[in-house]
Design a protein around this motif. Sequence first.
Motif, PDB file in Angstrom:
ATOM      1  N   ALA A 128       0.709  -1.116   0.011  1.00  0.00           N
ATOM      2  CA  ALA A 128       0.059  -0.002   0.020  1.00  0.00           C
ATOM      3  C   ALA A 128       0.812   1.318   0.069  1.00  0.00           C
ATOM      4  O   ALA A 128       0.461   2.487  -0.595  1.00  0.00           O
ATOM      5  CB  ALA A 128      -0.852   0.048   1.278  1.00  0.00           C
ATOM      6  N   ILE A 129       1.974   1.081   0.372  1.00  0.00           N
ATOM      7  CA  ILE A 129       2.902   2.361   0.724  1.00  0.00           C
ATOM      8  C   ILE A 129       4.133   2.085  -0.265  1.00  0.00           C
ATOM      9  O   ILE A 129       4.826   1.061  -0.140  1.00  0.00           O
ATOM     10  CB  ILE A 129       3.291   2.516   2.091  1.00  0.00           C
ATOM     11  N   GLU A 130       4.656   3.044  -0.889  1.00  0.00           N
ATOM     12  CA  GLU A 130       5.919   3.042  -1.772  1.00  0.00           C
ATOM     13  C   GLU A 130       6.581   4.175  -0.827  1.00  0.00           C
ATOM     14  O   GLU A 130       6.412   5.265  -0.816  1.00  0.00           O
ATOM     15  CB  GLU A 130       5.894   3.294  -3.172  1.00  0.00           C
ATOM     16  N   ILE A 131       7.969   3.673  -0.448  1.00  0.00           N
ATOM     17  CA  ILE A 131       8.923   4.546   0.146  1.00  0.00           C
ATOM     18  C   ILE A 131       9.633   5.345  -0.906  1.00  0.00           C
ATOM     19  O   ILE A 131      10.159   4.689  -2.006  1.00  0.00           O
ATOM     20  CB  ILE A 131       9.847   3.617   1.149  1.00  0.00           C
ATOM     21  N   VAL A 132       9.379   6.592  -0.955  1.00  0.00           N
ATOM     22  CA  VAL A 132       9.983   7.151  -2.197  1.00  0.00           C
ATOM     23  C   VAL A 132      11.776   7.724  -1.745  1.00  0.00           C
ATOM     24  O   VAL A 132      12.625   7.558  -2.252  1.00  0.00           O
ATOM     25  CB  VAL A 132       9.725   8.551  -2.434  1.00  0.00           C
ATOM     26  N   SER A 133      11.772   8.501  -0.463  1.00  0.00           N
ATOM     27  CA  SER A 133      12.984   8.979   0.044  1.00  0.00           C
ATOM     28  C   SER A 133      13.001   8.715   1.576  1.00  0.00           C
ATOM     29  O   SER A 133      11.881   8.645   2.083  1.00  0.00           O
ATOM     30  CB  SER A 133      13.424  10.311  -0.550  1.00  0.00           C
ATOM     31  N   ILE A 134      14.499   8.742   2.098  1.00  0.00           N
ATOM     32  CA  ILE A 134      14.577   8.640   3.501  1.00  0.00           C
ATOM     33  C   ILE A 134      15.870   9.726   3.780  1.00  0.00           C
ATOM     34  O   ILE A 134      16.850   9.588   2.818  1.00  0.00           O
ATOM     35  CB  ILE A 134      15.034   7.305   3.938  1.00  0.00           C
ATOM     36  N   ALA A 135      15.446  10.360   4.679  1.00  0.00           N
ATOM     37  CA  ALA A 135      16.612  11.305   5.301  1.00  0.00           C
ATOM     38  C   ALA A 135      16.708  11.472   6.530  1.00  0.00           C
ATOM     39  O   ALA A 135      15.775  11.506   7.331  1.00  0.00           O
ATOM     40  CB  ALA A 135      16.489  12.435   4.630  1.00  0.00           C
ATOM     41  N   PRO A 136      17.746  11.628   7.459  1.00  0.00           N
ATOM     42  CA  PRO A 136      17.834  11.902   8.670  1.00  0.00           C
ATOM     43  C   PRO A 136      17.329  13.241   9.029  1.00  0.00           C
ATOM     44  O   PRO A 136      17.504  14.050   8.162  1.00  0.00           O
ATOM     45  CB  PRO A 136      19.483  11.823   9.145  1.00  0.00           C
ATOM     46  N   LEU A 137      16.574  13.513  10.094  1.00  0.00           N
ATOM     47  CA  LEU A 137      16.175  14.638  10.539  1.00  0.00           C
ATOM     48  C   LEU A 137      17.441  15.609  10.738  1.00  0.00           C
ATOM     49  O   LEU A 137      18.431  15.256  11.400  1.00  0.00           O
ATOM     50  CB  LEU A 137      15.510  14.818  11.681  1.00  0.00           C
ATOM     51  N   ALA A 138      17.391  16.934  10.254  1.00  0.00           N
ATOM     52  CA  ALA A 138      18.237  17.882  10.852  1.00  0.00           C
ATOM     53  C   ALA A 138      18.445  17.999  12.140  1.00  0.00           C
ATOM     54  O   ALA A 138      17.174  18.169  12.871  1.00  0.00           O
ATOM     55  CB  ALA A 138      18.134  19.232   9.969  1.00  0.00           C
ATOM     56  N   ALA A 139      19.610  18.116  12.847  1.00  0.00           N
ATOM     57  CA  ALA A 139      19.681  18.738  14.326  1.00  0.00           C
ATOM     58  C   ALA A 139      18.770  19.790  14.637  1.00  0.00           C
ATOM     59  O   ALA A 139      19.473  20.946  13.703  1.00  0.00           O
ATOM     60  CB  ALA A 139      20.931  18.284  14.609  1.00  0.00           C
ATOM     61  N   GLY A 140      18.342  19.891  15.748  1.00  0.00           N
ATOM     62  CA  GLY A 140      17.959  21.453  16.216  1.00  0.00           C
ATOM     63  C   GLY A 140      16.663  21.657  15.414  1.00  0.00           C
ATOM     64  O   GLY A 140      15.609  21.823  15.552  1.00  0.00           O
TER      65      GLY A 140
END
Length: 156
Positions: free
Chosen positions: A144-156
């Motif tokens: 049901a879900i296609e993962i398009v992109s993943i990124a770490p959250l920016a600090a702060g």
Amino acid sequence: MSVAFRRESDEEHLEPKFEVPIPPGPNLVTAHGLERIRSRIAELESQVPALTEETEQKAAKRDLRYWRARLSTAQVQHVPSGETVAFGCRVTFVLAGKQRTIDIVGHDEAEPAQNRLAFTAPLARAMMDAQAGEFVDFNGKEEAIEIVSIAPLAAG
């Protein structure tokens, strides 16, 4: 009328005030989440002495107890690599033909209206450990879900 049937005060008929419920499970937080907890504690500590109404003061003290408990149990998580969906990631995905982006964060940072979901939310749990380009099951539907992109959250 008998004394047994008279009300002594209105206090006995007020609804009891309970502690703020603490979410079950570990208290995972991002570095930003830890700062938000500390900020909230400082804000409440400065407010409590200035409050004159007993009801407001009790509510502020109750909130302060909650945030102090959350600070004492906070487990700051390392910034993820971004190779797979994990706590502390920003995930762009397609669900039901619509592209969305969410941040996966701790309970106290979660703000669904701002696309910040707790790591325990069903949508976040469904995507955990998936990689970009992968399809995952959700809500009883296969792929049901296609993962398009993943990124770490920016600090702060």
